[in-house]
Design a protein around this motif. Structure first.
Motif, PDB file in Angstrom:
ATOM      1  N   ALA A   1       3.189  83.898 -35.455  1.00  0.00           N
ATOM      2  CA  ALA A   1       3.446  84.477 -34.257  1.00  0.00           C
ATOM      3  C   ALA A   1       2.637  85.836 -33.839  1.00  0.00           C
ATOM      4  CB  ALA A   1       4.927  85.011 -34.157  1.00  0.00           C
ATOM      5  N   ARG A   2       2.568  86.038 -32.576  1.00  0.00           N
ATOM      6  CA  ARG A   2       1.885  87.280 -32.198  1.00  0.00           C
ATOM      7  C   ARG A   2       2.635  87.876 -31.054  1.00  0.00           C
ATOM      8  NH1 ARG A   2      -2.690  83.310 -31.738  1.00  0.00           N
ATOM      9  NH2 ARG A   2      -2.122  82.850 -29.843  1.00  0.00           N
ATOM     10  N   ALA A   3       2.494  89.191 -30.677  1.00  0.00           N
ATOM     11  CA  ALA A   3       3.261  89.999 -29.696  1.00  0.00           C
ATOM     12  C   ALA A   3       3.314  89.154 -28.400  1.00  0.00           C
ATOM     13  CB  ALA A   3       2.860  91.425 -29.572  1.00  0.00           C
ATOM     14  N   GLU A   4       2.401  88.321 -28.010  1.00  0.00           N
ATOM     15  CA  GLU A   4       2.118  88.235 -26.698  1.00  0.00           C
ATOM     16  C   GLU A   4       2.752  86.677 -26.485  1.00  0.00           C
ATOM     17  OE1 GLU A   4      -1.886  87.359 -28.722  1.00  0.00           O
ATOM     18  OE2 GLU A   4      -0.414  88.926 -28.624  1.00  0.00           O
ATOM     19  N   ASP A   5       3.437  86.286 -27.938  1.00  0.00           N
ATOM     20  CA  ASP A   5       4.321  85.070 -27.640  1.00  0.00           C
ATOM     21  C   ASP A   5       5.591  85.082 -27.162  1.00  0.00           C
ATOM     22  OD1 ASP A   5       2.139  83.369 -28.698  1.00  0.00           O
ATOM     23  OD2 ASP A   5       2.482  84.084 -30.849  1.00  0.00           O
ATOM     24  N   ALA A   6       6.079  86.505 -26.835  1.00  0.00           N
ATOM     25  CA  ALA A   6       7.327  86.890 -26.587  1.00  0.00           C
ATOM     26  C   ALA A   6       7.858  86.004 -25.548  1.00  0.00           C
ATOM     27  CB  ALA A   6       7.703  88.240 -26.556  1.00  0.00           C
ATOM     28  N   PRO A   7       7.224  85.736 -24.399  1.00  0.00           N
ATOM     29  CA  PRO A   7       7.514  84.948 -23.173  1.00  0.00           C
ATOM     30  C   PRO A   7       7.840  83.459 -23.454  1.00  0.00           C
ATOM     31  CG  PRO A   7       5.845  86.422 -22.323  1.00  0.00           C
ATOM     32  CD  PRO A   7       6.073  86.619 -23.927  1.00  0.00           C
ATOM     33  N   ALA A   8       6.862  83.027 -23.988  1.00  0.00           N
ATOM     34  CA  ALA A   8       6.933  81.515 -24.580  1.00  0.00           C
ATOM     35  C   ALA A   8       8.237  81.304 -25.442  1.00  0.00           C
ATOM     36  CB  ALA A   8       5.859  81.043 -25.214  1.00  0.00           C
ATOM     37  N   MET A   9       8.392  82.011 -26.572  1.00  0.00           N
ATOM     38  CA  MET A   9       9.613  82.002 -27.439  1.00  0.00           C
ATOM     39  C   MET A   9      10.942  82.442 -26.630  1.00  0.00           C
ATOM     40  SD  MET A   9       9.031  80.626 -30.194  1.00  0.00           S
ATOM     41  CE  MET A   9      10.543  80.675 -30.927  1.00  0.00           C
ATOM     42  N   HIS A  10      10.788  83.418 -25.544  1.00  0.00           N
ATOM     43  CA  HIS A  10      12.037  83.478 -24.858  1.00  0.00           C
ATOM     44  C   HIS A  10      12.592  82.534 -24.068  1.00  0.00           C
ATOM     45  CE1 HIS A  10      15.020  86.133 -23.010  1.00  0.00           C
ATOM     46  NE2 HIS A  10      14.720  85.679 -21.680  1.00  0.00           N
TER      47      HIS A  10
ATOM     48  N   ASP B   1       7.535  82.777 -44.248  1.00  0.00           N
ATOM     49  CA  ASP B   1       6.432  82.132 -44.135  1.00  0.00           C
ATOM     50  C   ASP B   1       6.662  81.076 -42.961  1.00  0.00           C
ATOM     51  OD1 ASP B   1       3.796  81.326 -44.704  1.00  0.00           O
ATOM     52  OD2 ASP B   1       4.470  79.591 -46.064  1.00  0.00           O
ATOM     53  N   ASP B   2       6.501  81.887 -41.829  1.00  0.00           N
ATOM     54  CA  ASP B   2       6.921  81.406 -40.370  1.00  0.00           C
ATOM     55  C   ASP B   2       5.729  80.996 -39.508  1.00  0.00           C
ATOM     56  OD1 ASP B   2       9.494  80.666 -39.695  1.00  0.00           O
ATOM     57  OD2 ASP B   2      10.128  82.838 -39.496  1.00  0.00           O
ATOM     58  N   PHE B   3       5.848  79.947 -39.028  1.00  0.00           N
ATOM     59  CA  PHE B   3       4.877  79.532 -37.900  1.00  0.00           C
ATOM     60  C   PHE B   3       5.381  79.344 -36.678  1.00  0.00           C
ATOM     61  CE2 PHE B   3       3.684  78.763 -42.240  1.00  0.00           C
ATOM     62  CZ  PHE B   3       2.161  79.085 -42.265  1.00  0.00           C
ATOM     63  N   LEU B   4       4.722  79.620 -35.582  1.00  0.00           N
ATOM     64  CA  LEU B   4       4.880  78.904 -34.244  1.00  0.00           C
ATOM     65  C   LEU B   4       4.258  77.661 -34.152  1.00  0.00           C
ATOM     66  CD1 LEU B   4       4.979  82.071 -31.842  1.00  0.00           C
ATOM     67  CD2 LEU B   4       6.692  81.125 -33.327  1.00  0.00           C
ATOM     68  N   ALA B   5       4.663  76.691 -33.457  1.00  0.00           N
ATOM     69  CA  ALA B   5       4.141  75.392 -33.149  1.00  0.00           C
ATOM     70  C   ALA B   5       3.780  75.125 -31.784  1.00  0.00           C
ATOM     71  CB  ALA B   5       5.212  74.120 -33.392  1.00  0.00           C
ATOM     72  N   GLU B   6       2.307  74.917 -31.678  1.00  0.00           N
ATOM     73  CA  GLU B   6       1.998  74.859 -30.469  1.00  0.00           C
ATOM     74  C   GLU B   6       1.509  73.166 -30.305  1.00  0.00           C
ATOM     75  OE1 GLU B   6      -1.796  76.753 -29.795  1.00  0.00           O
ATOM     76  OE2 GLU B   6      -0.794  78.711 -29.827  1.00  0.00           O
ATOM     77  N   ARG B   7       1.672  72.662 -29.144  1.00  0.00           N
ATOM     78  CA  ARG B   7       1.154  71.360 -28.639  1.00  0.00           C
ATOM     79  C   ARG B   7       0.362  71.674 -27.382  1.00  0.00           C
ATOM     80  NH1 ARG B   7      -0.365  66.331 -29.171  1.00  0.00           N
ATOM     81  NH2 ARG B   7       0.373  64.841 -27.557  1.00  0.00           N
ATOM     82  N   ASP B   8      -0.951  71.433 -27.554  1.00  0.00           N
ATOM     83  CA  ASP B   8      -1.863  71.392 -26.540  1.00  0.00           C
ATOM     84  C   ASP B   8      -1.873  72.683 -25.767  1.00  0.00           C
ATOM     85  OD1 ASP B   8      -2.812  68.601 -26.576  1.00  0.00           O
ATOM     86  OD2 ASP B   8      -0.984  68.183 -25.165  1.00  0.00           O
ATOM     87  N   GLY B   9      -1.859  73.778 -26.737  1.00  0.00           N
ATOM     88  CA  GLY B   9      -1.897  75.204 -26.461  1.00  0.00           C
ATOM     89  C   GLY B   9      -0.655  75.844 -26.089  1.00  0.00           C
ATOM     90  N   VAL B  10       0.346  75.243 -25.886  1.00  0.00           N
ATOM     91  CA  VAL B  10       1.620  75.574 -25.628  1.00  0.00           C
ATOM     92  C   VAL B  10       2.683  75.734 -26.617  1.00  0.00           C
ATOM     93  CG1 VAL B  10       3.999  75.028 -23.678  1.00  0.00           C
ATOM     94  CG2 VAL B  10       1.376  74.493 -23.196  1.00  0.00           C
ATOM     95  N   VAL B  11       3.395  76.714 -26.675  1.00  0.00           N
ATOM     96  CA  VAL B  11       4.405  76.981 -28.034  1.00  0.00           C
ATOM     97  C   VAL B  11       5.519  76.389 -27.579  1.00  0.00           C
ATOM     98  CG1 VAL B  11       5.824  78.785 -29.043  1.00  0.00           C
ATOM     99  CG2 VAL B  11       3.382  79.298 -28.438  1.00  0.00           C
ATOM    100  N   ILE B  12       6.167  75.391 -28.418  1.00  0.00           N
ATOM    101  CA  ILE B  12       7.178  74.510 -28.236  1.00  0.00           C
ATOM    102  C   ILE B  12       8.230  74.739 -29.246  1.00  0.00           C
ATOM    103  CG2 ILE B  12       5.726  72.763 -27.207  1.00  0.00           C
ATOM    104  CD1 ILE B  12       6.069  71.195 -29.841  1.00  0.00           C
TER     105      ILE B  12
END
Length: 174
Positions: free
Chosen positions: A15-24, A64-75
């Protein structure tokens, strides 16, 4: 080091700080959060705090957490926390397509190889039938149940506990 896991269709990354809107978008959705350990996030600030705590937990080795991206979009997200406890959350638009299974399988493989865990554990709300089916398909077996373990928004839920032992082929010296 910025660990990346790749599956057939997904990129799993930190995760990165800029992922907040996608995770929100996921964490403010009542459907996505129905069986999560908190209410849907009320505002972006709450998700920013969650992202910051996720980043800190990875940096300190507590998860040991990961964000999952599909075609550049956090899902969604998948990972291990508290050592060997599996957790995952995906956007409802990603449900039923095998993405959670793909991501969770990658996290489990990492847990057994890099993490050296002898077993991976999971906890689920018994009403979350999709989660129960996924855990079963992945080889988890039920180890117990407990009533009224979580009170989220004034609603009590029960817990079902699962374990997946380390495969023999992944054991040291095998």
């Amino acid at each position: 080091m910025d660990t990346i896991l790749r599956t057939e269709r997904l990129l799993l990354r930190r995760a990165r700080a800029e992922d907040a809107p996608a995770m929100h978008a996921i964490m403010s959705d009542p459907t996505a959060m129905r069986y999560w350990s908190s209410l849907p996030h009320a505002d972006l600030g709450e998700t920013r705090a969650w992202i910051a705590s996720t980043i800190a937990a990875v940096a300190t080795g507590r998860s040991d957490d990961f964000l999952a991206e599909r075609d550049g979009v956090v899902i969604g997200k998948a990972g291990l926390w508290n050592g060997n406890e599996l957790g995952f959350l995906f956007a409802p638009s990603a449900w039923g397509k095998g993405y959670a299974r793909e991501a969770v399988m990658a996290v489990i493989a990492r847990g057994f190889t890099t993490g050296g865990h002898e077993e991976i554990r999971a906890e689920a709300d018994p009403r979350n039938e999709s989660c129960l089916r996924l855990l079963s398909r992945l080889g988890f077996h039920e180890t117990g149940r407990a009533p009224r373990t979580w009170c989220i928004g004034g609603e009590w839920s029960d817990s079902v506990y699962f374990a997946l032992p380390r495969p023999f082929s992944a054991r040291a010296g095998s």
